[in-house]
Write an enzyme that holds these catalytic residues in place. Structure first.
Site, mmCIF file in Angstrom:
data_model
loop_
_atom_site.group_PDB
_atom_site.id
_atom_site.type_symbol
_atom_site.label_atom_id
_atom_site.label_comp_id
_atom_site.label_asym_id
_atom_site.label_seq_id
_atom_site.Cartn_x
_atom_site.Cartn_y
_atom_site.Cartn_z
ATOM 1 N N LYS A 1 81.646 9.237 0.282
ATOM 2 C CA LYS A 1 80.637 9.315 -0.343
ATOM 3 C C LYS A 1 80.065 9.842 -1.259
ATOM 4 O O LYS A 1 80.401 10.692 -1.772
ATOM 5 C CB LYS A 1 79.908 10.088 0.789
ATOM 6 C CG LYS A 1 79.533 10.022 2.173
ATOM 7 C CD LYS A 1 79.121 9.049 3.003
ATOM 8 C CE LYS A 1 77.900 8.949 3.777
ATOM 9 N NZ LYS A 1 77.221 8.528 3.830
ATOM 10 N N GLN B 1 41.850 32.753 0.105
ATOM 11 C CA GLN B 1 42.636 33.597 -0.614
ATOM 12 C C GLN B 1 43.882 32.435 -0.106
ATOM 13 O O GLN B 1 45.048 32.622 -0.738
ATOM 14 C CB GLN B 1 43.439 34.739 0.117
ATOM 15 C CG GLN B 1 44.602 35.438 -1.003
ATOM 16 C CD GLN B 1 44.072 37.295 -0.673
ATOM 17 O OE1 GLN B 1 43.154 37.751 -0.680
ATOM 18 N NE2 GLN B 1 45.079 37.538 0.403
ATOM 19 N N GLU C 1 65.677 10.980 -1.037
ATOM 20 C CA GLU C 1 65.564 11.523 0.439
ATOM 21 C C GLU C 1 64.632 12.962 0.774
ATOM 22 O O GLU C 1 64.298 12.930 0.862
ATOM 23 C CB GLU C 1 67.427 12.158 0.911
ATOM 24 C CG GLU C 1 67.521 10.437 1.445
ATOM 25 C CD GLU C 1 69.422 10.499 2.227
ATOM 26 O OE1 GLU C 1 69.791 10.449 3.407
ATOM 27 O OE2 GLU C 1 69.832 11.362 1.300
ATOM 28 N N THR D 1 58.130 -9.101 2.904
ATOM 29 C CA THR D 1 57.186 -8.743 3.458
ATOM 30 C C THR D 1 57.471 -8.442 5.311
ATOM 31 O O THR D 1 58.029 -9.363 5.173
ATOM 32 C CB THR D 1 55.680 -9.532 3.372
ATOM 33 O OG1 THR D 1 56.441 -10.944 4.226
ATOM 34 C CG2 THR D 1 55.926 -10.259 1.900
ATOM 35 N N HIS D 2 56.584 -7.505 5.593
ATOM 36 C CA HIS D 2 57.106 -7.323 6.760
ATOM 37 C C HIS D 2 59.267 -6.873 6.744
ATOM 38 O O HIS D 2 59.877 -6.917 7.386
ATOM 39 C CB HIS D 2 56.916 -8.173 7.827
ATOM 40 C CG HIS D 2 56.098 -8.708 7.825
ATOM 41 N ND1 HIS D 2 54.879 -7.705 8.872
ATOM 42 C CD2 HIS D 2 55.324 -9.332 7.509
ATOM 43 C CE1 HIS D 2 53.734 -9.010 8.448
ATOM 44 N NE2 HIS D 2 54.296 -9.816 7.504
ATOM 45 N N SER E 1 47.732 39.778 -1.877
ATOM 46 C CA SER E 1 47.779 38.027 -1.786
ATOM 47 C C SER E 1 49.017 38.505 -3.605
ATOM 48 O O SER E 1 48.998 37.238 -4.226
ATOM 49 C CB SER E 1 46.841 37.499 -2.568
ATOM 50 O OG SER E 1 45.908 38.457 -3.743
ATOM 51 N N TYR F 1 31.615 32.997 -0.048
ATOM 52 C CA TYR F 1 33.174 33.450 -0.418
ATOM 53 C C TYR F 1 33.663 33.945 1.163
ATOM 54 O O TYR F 1 32.826 34.657 1.754
ATOM 55 C CB TYR F 1 33.281 33.646 -1.488
ATOM 56 C CG TYR F 1 35.017 34.423 -1.280
ATOM 57 C CD1 TYR F 1 35.645 34.014 -2.021
ATOM 58 C CD2 TYR F 1 35.497 35.808 -0.916
ATOM 59 C CE1 TYR F 1 36.703 34.010 -1.940
ATOM 60 C CE2 TYR F 1 36.773 35.962 -0.540
ATOM 61 C CZ TYR F 1 37.886 34.980 -1.618
ATOM 62 O OH TYR F 1 38.672 35.474 -1.109
ATOM 63 N N LYS G 1 46.339 29.410 -2.171
ATOM 64 C CA LYS G 1 47.236 29.927 -3.928
ATOM 65 C C LYS G 1 48.470 29.344 -3.083
ATOM 66 O O LYS G 1 48.632 28.208 -3.694
ATOM 67 C CB LYS G 1 47.676 31.406 -3.556
ATOM 68 C CG LYS G 1 46.105 32.059 -4.442
ATOM 69 C CD LYS G 1 45.417 31.462 -5.473
ATOM 70 C CE LYS G 1 43.806 32.375 -5.318
ATOM 71 N NZ LYS G 1 42.997 32.174 -4.200
ATOM 72 N N SER H 1 79.787 14.317 -0.170
ATOM 73 C CA SER H 1 79.924 14.875 1.753
ATOM 74 C C SER H 1 81.433 15.195 0.995
ATOM 75 O O SER H 1 81.784 15.662 0.613
ATOM 76 C CB SER H 1 79.870 13.888 2.243
ATOM 77 O OG SER H 1 81.043 13.883 3.202
ATOM 78 N N ASN I 1 34.927 36.953 -6.882
ATOM 79 C CA ASN I 1 34.552 35.428 -5.967
ATOM 80 C C ASN I 1 34.798 34.706 -7.264
ATOM 81 O O ASN I 1 35.555 33.575 -7.205
ATOM 82 C CB ASN I 1 33.621 35.499 -5.504
ATOM 83 C CG ASN I 1 33.758 36.476 -3.746
ATOM 84 O OD1 ASN I 1 34.880 37.504 -3.865
ATOM 85 N ND2 ASN I 1 32.770 36.558 -3.453
ATOM 86 N N ASN J 1 76.141 9.549 -2.054
ATOM 87 C CA ASN J 1 74.711 9.906 -1.148
ATOM 88 C C ASN J 1 73.286 9.899 -1.933
ATOM 89 O O ASN J 1 73.109 10.386 -3.132
ATOM 90 C CB ASN J 1 73.772 11.160 -0.076
ATOM 91 C CG ASN J 1 75.279 11.053 0.556
ATOM 92 O OD1 ASN J 1 75.722 9.935 1.552
ATOM 93 N ND2 ASN J 1 75.878 11.568 1.998
HETATM 94 N N1 ARG Z 1 42.375 37.050 -3.516
HETATM 95 C C1 ARG Z 1 41.127 36.834 -3.314
HETATM 96 C C2 ARG Z 1 41.611 35.570 -3.193
HETATM 97 O O1 ARG Z 1 42.245 34.849 -3.905
HETATM 98 C C3 ARG Z 1 40.241 36.886 -4.439
HETATM 99 C C4 ARG Z 1 39.092 38.050 -3.593
HETATM 100 C C5 ARG Z 1 38.431 38.455 -3.396
HETATM 101 N N2 ARG Z 1 37.833 39.115 -2.401
HETATM 102 C C6 ARG Z 1 36.993 39.959 -2.169
HETATM 103 N N3 ARG Z 1 37.221 40.562 -1.266
HETATM 104 N N4 ARG Z 1 35.749 39.987 -2.242
HETATM 105 O O2 ARG Z 1 41.041 34.967 -2.867
#
Ligand code: ARG
Length: 465
Positions: free
Chosen positions: A283, A322, A290, A155-156, A23, A317, A325, A277, A110, A285
């Site tokens: 144009k 993970q 948007e 309205t509407h 990660s 956990y 993120k 454009s 964790n 825009n």
């Molecule tokens: N990278 C993990 C997360 O983003 C945290 C690590 C926990 N990993 C584990 N094997 N207990 O949640």
């Protein structure tokens, strides 16, 4: 490579498994929070006599060195080391040797990841609240600048009754004020120390969580270690608040897009915030509007991503988490970008009072005030509504009627009806609290300014500030 968790393994991890579980390619963004958390954790371990003073200073020095390397782009995050935590811990051991291996005492990734995201989001939310306030102040200033302009209220998406433009646009101030309060509320929920929950059950080592909390400016510690490592509510609440905020920006975008069409020409979005454009030379825009409307979809998607991710996870956990993120980072980035550009776009927006007025001149939005006129003369509202409706049905421009013709619908009409059906009259009559009369709108703006200045004072005292 020997993994930091490799003791019980005799095989190398397959490279595809390494790639799949890594990660660090996105959670590297948490590095400075990870280090900040590790420094506080180290100081706590020393205070609890789990580390010596010398070990403490070696570790902290090492962590500060890593922080510097990261800041100066001299740090290589290695996906083979999985995540941001392992990369930093590995670098620490490389740097200071064996003593670096003591950092992870009484801690798990964790509770560490829960701390990192809380620290990250606490910081980002403060910036988001400030950007939200700039947007509110842009709305306030455009309302004040155009305080007398009249527009058809809808309205509407049909003409309903004339209103002040300032009244309409101030509706967004109050939406945004609720957004601000939601973000502050998120901040309160985030502001609690998860560290010390360890893997899920706490630790048998004599740690002092309150001490760490104090170092990291958290007013308290979480109550249940299992809840602590399982909980992503604080991210979900933020994603919900962000989705609602984006929904507001998207509705405003939609209105600006409609209002800037050739048919309306009610507003002129500054050229600096439009694009052209490649084929049609004429144009101009409204792409910012948007794209804001479009990006709302991805922010909703991020919320649904995490809601779905969490919905069947058993305690505590699970590695699924993970995956929180990227939706979190993407939402923070998108929201900040949209709030920032919208303050600038609104500040430079020009309102075309003539065009707004013209579209009222051709409508029947005087009909309610005509009915109210008859009510004031003693006719029950339902009957007055019917009479006014008959006049609308005749489908004539209101300025073409003579008094005599109107009197055929009701004898109660007198010459003053011609004033009553003017948009300015209707607007200023709507003097009920929160209504569209000039007096009420000015009062509303004053109230908004008060809320706003109280808010800026409060912002200076935000948690973790
Ligand atoms: N990278 C993990 C997360 O983003 C945290 C690590 C926990 N990993 C584990 N094997 N207990 O949640």
């Amino acid at each position: 490579m020997q993994k930091l968790w490799g003791g019980r393994f005799s095989k190398q991890t397959d490279t595809s498994a390494e790639d799949f579980t890594a990660s660090v390619q996105f959670d590297y963004r948490l590095a400075s929070y990870d280090i900040q958390g590790s420094i506080a954790h180290t100081r706590m371990l020393k205070k609890c006599e789990i580390l010596t003073e010398r070990e403490e200073s070696l570790i902290i020095e090492g962590l500060n060195g890593i922080q510097q390397d990261i800041q100066t782009n001299n740090f290589l995050f290695d996906p083979q080391l999985e995540d941001v935590h392992m990369n930093i811990e590995h670098a620490l051991i490389q740097r200071i040797g064996e003593v670096g291996k003591k950092l992870h005492t009484a801690r798990s990734r964790n509770d560490q990841i829960a701390l990192d995201t809380r620290l990250y989001l606490r910081e980002e939310l403060k910036q988001i609240i400030t950007l939200n306030s700039s947007f509110q102040s842009a709305i306030l200033s455009i309302a004040e600048k155009n305080i007398e302009i009249i527009m058809p209220g809808h309205t509407h998406l049909q003409h309903a009754e004339p209103v002040l433009f300032a009244h309409h646009i101030m509706a967004y101030f109050w939406m945004s004020e609720r957004d601000r309060q939601r973000f502050i509320d998120c901040l309160k929920k985030i502001n609690i120390l998860p560290l010390g929950a360890c893997a899920l059950a706490g630790t048998s080592l004599p740690i002092d969580r309150e001490y760490t909390a104090n170092l990291l400016d958290f007013p308290g510690v979480t109550e249940n270690s299992i809840d602590t490592v399982s909980d992503r509510d604080y991210i979900l609440e933020f994603l919900s608040a962000a989705s609602i905020c984006m929904m507001h920006l998207s509705r405003l975008s939609e209105e600006l897009i409609i209002w800037s069409t050739h048919e309306y020409r009610w507003v002129d979005i500054d050229e600096a915030f439009c694009t052209g454009s490649s084929i049609m030379p004429q144009k101009k825009n409204p792409d910012i509007c948007e794209l804001t409307r479009g990006k709302t979809g991805r922010v909703y998607g991020n919320l649904f991503n995490l809601l779905t991710l969490m919905k069947s996870l058993p305690l505590s956990y699970n590695r699924d988490m993970q995956e929180d993120k990227e939706p979190l980072f993407d939402t923070v980035d998108t929201l900040k970008q949209c709030l920032c550009i919208y303050s600038r776009l609104i500040t430079s927006l020009k309102i075309n009072a003539e065009r707004m007025k013209l579209s009222i001149a051709m409508d029947s939005s005087w009909a309610t005030e005509m009915a109210n006129y008859l009510v004031r003369k003693g006719i029950p509202f339902r009957q007055a509504h019917h009479i006014s409706g008959r006049i609308v049905a005749a489908n004539r421009d209101v300025s073409e009627w003579t008094l005599q013709e109107l009197q055929e619908f009701s004898e109660l009409f007198e010459n003053d009806i011609f004033d009553v059906i003017k948009p300015e009259y209707g607007i200023n009559q709507k003097n009920s609290a929160g209504g569209t009369s000039s007096k009420q709108v000015k009062k509303q703006i004053e109230e908004a300014k008060k809320v706003f200045s109280d808010a800026s004072d409060a912002e200076k005292r935000l948690p973790g500030a």
